[in-house]
Enzyme design. Sequence first.
Site: not given
Ligand code: PEP
Ligand code: MG
Length: 565
Positions: A183, A425, A449, A496
């Site tokens: 992140h 995901e 994920d 996303c």
């Molecule tokens: C993902 O898992 O692709 C996602 C957008 O969520 P995060 O990266 O916050 O887990």
């Molecule tokens: Mg995710």
Amino acid sequence: MLKGKGVSTGIGFGKIVILKNEEKIIEKKTVENPEAEMQKFKQAFNQVVKETEEMVEKLSGTELDIMQAYLMIMQDPSLISETENAITNLKYSAEYAVEVGFNSVIQIFENMDDEYMAARSRDIADIKNRVLSKLFNEETINISKLEENTIIVAKELTTSDTAKLDFKNVSGIITELGGTNSHTSIMARTHAIPAITKVEEATKIFRNGDYVAIDGSLGEIYLNPSEEEKQKLLKLKEKMQKENQELEKFKGLETKTKDGYKVELVANIGTPADVEIVLKNTAEGVGLLRSEFLYMDSENMPTEEEQYNAYKEVAEKMQGKSVIIRTLDVGGDKELKYLKLEKEANPFLGYRAIRLCLDNLNIFKTQLRAILRASHYGNLSIMFPMISSIEELREAKKILEECKTELDNENIPYKKDIKTGIMIEIPSAALISYGLARECDFFSIGTNDLIQYTVAVERGNEKIAKLYTKFHPGVIKLVKEAINGAHDGGIFCGMCGEAAGDDLYIPLLIGLGLDEFSMNSNSILKARKIISNLEKSECEKLAERILMLSSAEEVEKELKKFSQK
Ligand code: PEP
Ligand code: MG
């Protein structure tokens, strides 16, 4: 020149600030002269009090309230009585006395039934660390207020460290650990800050105040760069700036292919402050608001009112454009210090996101009520993360309905027909997408994920990073399954995960029929340019060819060939 792994592109120049976030090892030690230890302790403690008083003078609003409460804790003599006892009676060294003295107070607070008081234990732990830093003669750095052009160096930046960073003054990030899809790396890319990971011993090699230049694309670091090196990097920086200027002409345009196939191009954000970058890059909405950053940026669980204000601010600033708010997704690599979760052997497979919310209805309902109330002021939708089964979706929707009834009874307005969607995901969700699509309004595929669960490779584990690939045909088949399931149920399907903004991947996603692309705000204009040069029919043929392949290598090669045409 030192080399690491570039995880966020760009050139940065600046002075180094080293963040020491390792746990301190404090040995049990007794002393001959307790008076001297007492003096040492008092001096350190008073210094921390003084710094806090100075901080309070500069604050206003909620921040001021929080820091005043913090100061009151410090002014209570019982906070330090255990430490003083340990020095006078047990003859412990100042450091060890602080460790045991403060820990006993922390434990008392932690065991309190009152949630607010229990959360104060984090403040006391913070005071303890600050006093210890003084005793160890360490500089404490306020990462939310940095000098201009700071290059942050750390062993690893936690996600909550990143949430607090004073981004406008950070011109680069260098860490020893961390991966492309952590992140922290995602946040660095959002804020267009060059970042390099895997720089061994970085916290030892550099000194505070060292001048460096970094290239976040190549992962190169120049300590005290020569004039020649500086010029080379400045030239590169200019070139990148020029490329960005050329993208300016895509501002405000519709996002469609040459043959007129229109898609939604939207942004991923973490906090209301990010909306500025979204609007600047003319994203058509927000496809993912990672609400957990509001929780991470705070010392306590944010109240309904605090969340409502944040969501309302985003809704209003986006002026009627669609904003998808994802409900709390903590666990995995996203920790909330004040939510004392048990350590798990496999946190990514554990108690996180919707699982945690469905098990803690107080937390979940507070957030849902805040989102619903804010929905009155803009075009908000709700998205549930980590859905693996239809039962979870039904349960989450049932709780949302309960919140709506509560608000109806309280005569509080909200958008009655607010849309609810889910993240796809987890492979099981992609595989039952046909059923899920009949019970929600939209999907958003979370490849970050989805990849890790499909190929069984933890997203931040650098040792096996080569195996973590969006090009794996298994991942692509699941993406296709999710899109087809959505369309069969008459709903739209977005993405996303980071793959949605990937130059090579975009044509494949167009070919597979993806309706919405949500990405870092800084990738929006480039993605619009790429899409405007594509023919939907050619992308469909590309997707057909890709779906016949059985290795990630072949997929990547085919996508490269297509993009070079
Ligand atoms: C993902 O898992 O692709 C996602 C957008 O969520 P995060 O990266 O916050 O887990
Ligand atoms: Mg995710």
